[in-house]
Motif scaffolding. Sequence first.
Motif, mmCIF file in Angstrom:
data_model
loop_
_atom_site.group_PDB
_atom_site.id
_atom_site.type_symbol
_atom_site.label_atom_id
_atom_site.label_comp_id
_atom_site.label_asym_id
_atom_site.label_seq_id
_atom_site.Cartn_x
_atom_site.Cartn_y
_atom_site.Cartn_z
ATOM 1 N N ARG A 16 0.821 -1.213 0.000
ATOM 2 C CA ARG A 16 0.000 0.000 0.000
ATOM 3 C C ARG A 16 0.851 1.258 0.000
ATOM 4 O O ARG A 16 0.441 2.298 -0.524
ATOM 5 N N ARG A 17 2.041 1.171 0.568
ATOM 6 C CA ARG A 17 2.936 2.330 0.573
ATOM 7 C C ARG A 17 3.449 2.650 -0.838
ATOM 8 O O ARG A 17 3.892 3.781 -1.081
ATOM 9 N N LEU A 18 3.417 1.680 -1.742
ATOM 10 C CA LEU A 18 3.878 1.926 -3.107
ATOM 11 C C LEU A 18 2.890 2.758 -3.911
ATOM 12 O O LEU A 18 3.274 3.311 -4.955
ATOM 13 N N TYR A 73 8.749 11.288 -12.857
ATOM 14 C CA TYR A 73 8.295 11.625 -11.518
ATOM 15 C C TYR A 73 8.717 10.552 -10.495
ATOM 16 O O TYR A 73 9.001 10.841 -9.337
ATOM 17 N N LEU A 74 8.753 9.309 -10.956
ATOM 18 C CA LEU A 74 9.129 8.203 -10.054
ATOM 19 C C LEU A 74 10.632 8.106 -9.853
ATOM 20 O O LEU A 74 11.097 7.692 -8.774
ATOM 21 N N ARG A 75 11.403 8.475 -10.859
ATOM 22 C CA ARG A 75 12.849 8.267 -10.807
ATOM 23 C C ARG A 75 13.616 9.454 -10.219
ATOM 24 O O ARG A 75 14.736 9.283 -9.750
ATOM 25 N N SER A 76 13.057 10.654 -10.286
ATOM 26 C CA SER A 76 13.770 11.841 -9.801
ATOM 27 C C SER A 76 13.924 11.771 -8.287
ATOM 28 O O SER A 76 12.957 11.483 -7.553
ATOM 29 N N LEU A 77 15.135 12.065 -7.812
ATOM 30 C CA LEU A 77 15.412 11.962 -6.383
ATOM 31 C C LEU A 77 14.652 13.014 -5.581
ATOM 32 O O LEU A 77 14.199 12.757 -4.468
ATOM 33 N N GLY A 78 14.521 14.204 -6.137
ATOM 34 C CA GLY A 78 13.830 15.254 -5.408
ATOM 35 C C GLY A 78 12.340 15.262 -5.599
ATOM 36 O O GLY A 78 11.646 16.152 -5.081
ATOM 37 N N PRO A 80 8.433 14.387 -5.091
ATOM 38 C CA PRO A 80 7.622 13.919 -3.947
ATOM 39 C C PRO A 80 7.056 12.523 -4.150
ATOM 40 O O PRO A 80 6.542 11.924 -3.202
ATOM 41 N N TRP A 81 7.114 11.996 -5.370
ATOM 42 C CA TRP A 81 6.610 10.644 -5.643
ATOM 43 C C TRP A 81 7.722 9.602 -5.676
ATOM 44 O O TRP A 81 7.474 8.453 -6.061
ATOM 45 N N ALA A 82 8.926 9.995 -5.329
ATOM 46 C CA ALA A 82 10.034 9.033 -5.300
ATOM 47 C C ALA A 82 9.856 8.068 -4.136
ATOM 48 O O ALA A 82 9.249 8.386 -3.102
ATOM 49 N N LEU A 83 10.409 6.865 -4.271
ATOM 50 C CA LEU A 83 10.277 5.838 -3.236
ATOM 51 C C LEU A 83 11.163 6.147 -2.037
ATOM 52 O O LEU A 83 12.223 6.773 -2.178
ATOM 53 N N PRO A 84 10.778 5.694 -0.858
ATOM 54 C CA PRO A 84 11.666 5.824 0.305
ATOM 55 C C PRO A 84 12.944 5.022 0.117
ATOM 56 O O PRO A 84 13.049 4.145 -0.744
ATOM 57 N N ALA A 85 13.923 5.323 0.955
ATOM 58 C CA ALA A 85 15.244 4.693 0.798
ATOM 59 C C ALA A 85 15.223 3.208 1.115
ATOM 60 O O ALA A 85 16.081 2.461 0.649
ATOM 61 N N ASP A 86 14.279 2.738 1.950
ATOM 62 C CA ASP A 86 14.275 1.333 2.347
ATOM 63 C C ASP A 86 13.583 0.422 1.339
ATOM 64 O O ASP A 86 13.449 -0.783 1.592
ATOM 65 N N PRO A 89 14.867 -2.486 -5.397
ATOM 66 C CA PRO A 89 14.722 -2.233 -6.850
ATOM 67 C C PRO A 89 13.476 -2.867 -7.432
ATOM 68 O O PRO A 89 12.907 -2.353 -8.406
ATOM 69 N N GLU A 90 13.017 -3.973 -6.883
ATOM 70 C CA GLU A 90 11.799 -4.602 -7.379
ATOM 71 C C GLU A 90 10.590 -3.704 -7.154
ATOM 72 O O GLU A 90 9.667 -3.674 -7.983
ATOM 73 N N ASP A 91 10.574 -2.974 -6.053
ATOM 74 C CA ASP A 91 9.480 -2.038 -5.807
ATOM 75 C C ASP A 91 9.458 -0.938 -6.868
ATOM 76 O O ASP A 91 8.382 -0.538 -7.342
#
Length: 635
Positions: A16-18, A73-78, A80-86, A89-91
């Motif tokens: 759900r976090r994804l 939007y998903l790949r940019s580090l800055g 707001p839709w980027a994934l958390p650090a934990d 790569p499959e996520d």
Amino acid sequence: MAGPGAASAAFWEHLRRLCLDQFPCGIGSWNKSRFPPRKATVSPRWALPKARASPRDGFLPPEEESVESLTDYLRSLGSPWALPADCSPEDQQLRELAVQAPRDIKDSLIFSYFKSLRIVNKNVTEIDADLLKFPNLEELILSANHISKINSSNLPPTLKVLELCGNEVDGLKDLCAHPPPELQHLGLGHNCQLGSSEEQYLTDTYWPKLVSLDLSYNNFTNLLSLLLKLLTMKKLRVLVLQGNPLALLPGYRGFVIDSLPKLCTLDDVIITPDERHDFLELSSNPELLKCYTKMVVDIGKVRGVPNPVGPEEPETGPEAPIITYNYYVTYEFAKDEKIEEKETDKCVLAVSTTLNVENTQGGVEGGGGNEPAPVDSSIKSPTEPGNVYSTPRKPWAEVIDCDHTKEHVTRDMVALKAYLLAGTTVTVVEEKVVSWPVVLTPNESPTRKGKDKGKAEKGKGKGKGKEKEKEKEKKAEKGKKDKGKEEKGKAKDAGKGGKKKKSPSPELRSDPPIVKVLGSGHVNLESLLAGEPLVETVCDFGILITESTSKPPSPKEKDSKKSAKKDKKAKAAAAESAASKKATTPVKGKGKKKDSPDGADIFQSQPVPLTVEFQMQHVKWNSASQILLHYNMSE
């Protein structure tokens, strides 16, 4: 549906976090022209037909986004839709799939998509049957949870890696009931309840394809018995045993290397051919494992101890006390150690007694007045992990060289492991002893004794004195003349000042010692448990604030300072008048002297923090010849 503590429930919470159905993933106003509805909905007759946005000439409507923009939007580090650090790569790949083909994201795809599940620190308590829905799962990481029982029937048969580090596993019986047949790595580190009673489940019968085994930081104590079980695993190449009590044995690494000839890595250190040659045929001498484990403590120099003697002159006189200051360092070591009778180590075991203790960092214990408050015991750590030892007493110096070395030997590896995990407390102590001269009573004074002795001798000689009275009368006239000469000579000698005999030093009576803690700190020793041979550190307790600097001046000191200032002003005025009369010009290049009061402040040294050099070494054997030599010498 699985309960809140199940592993599958933690997985769905992570999914759900994804946000696979929210922007920029899924289907919405940002991509509705690319994914029209599959079934037409029946609209009421009164409803107006809705306009359908469709791309014209290859262009998207202005309110929609392209696939490339949504992916950025998903790949940019800055973003707001980027994934958390934990996240893995499959996520990230799954989210990008939800952008490109959102209609393909279904439960069946998700179950078959994941080959690795990483559920760390999610308060998981059980491995439930929903994990069997993952047909391609090869890696399951459940570290830092609260799993105590492992139901092996709920583990997918395709599993190759099972990591259960940092849980509460207390037994391997349930895990070995239906173990995954293809498992190559089993991680059971930091499960403190696992011990030597579980060795029977660590054989080739249960783990025929196991290549890597992690048993670190558990309670395995029998090295020989464990090696006999691990020897049956023909494919075992990587082994981690550090952190167990058995790993503290001096010959631990050599015995493991020689007992498991196919092992490639032990405790994350590659086994070299030279190392294997050094421990050749060591496993044929199991009696060598009965040797004691030796830990060597070295305490070096102590710096930053303030001078106990203040700038004011001490009280002098025949009845003035004699004050002595000594300093020593205390530390703790594990209980149940073997205490040798030899005194070559020059170490003193601190015994609990009722002393007066002050703590300069936290103020005087008990508060109130300048007198230290009494406590029930000597210097101790709050946890009290073991015996307290102290270095020999040393007088004050700017650098106090303790020069202390103590060898601690023990066979209780469990107590030693607990001690290394807890660490030790190093304390710098000041011992103040006040001695008073013994005042003798008149009956006990040496002059009185001399007079009594003289009277007794006179009483004995009365009988003989009568016979010699006549002879004395004859010599009386001559004696008067000689006496007059002697008196004149004595008067001359008295005027010159003859030599006096030295009076004997008075006897002293010492008060109970007053103990003050100057600094105390914790030293971490966990690296010794992790395999490091040496811990070397400098304990820094900060700069000490002495009582002389913190006390306000007394009224007498204020009056004396005022009078001194007045004298200085008078002298300065007289000097100015004399200078005006002379009217001399100052010579260039000359300034204040270093010996002047103002110049002395410039060259005053900065305070030094209180520090102690501390070192602890775990003595290990580096070759079979060294072990045999040590064993023969001990016999």
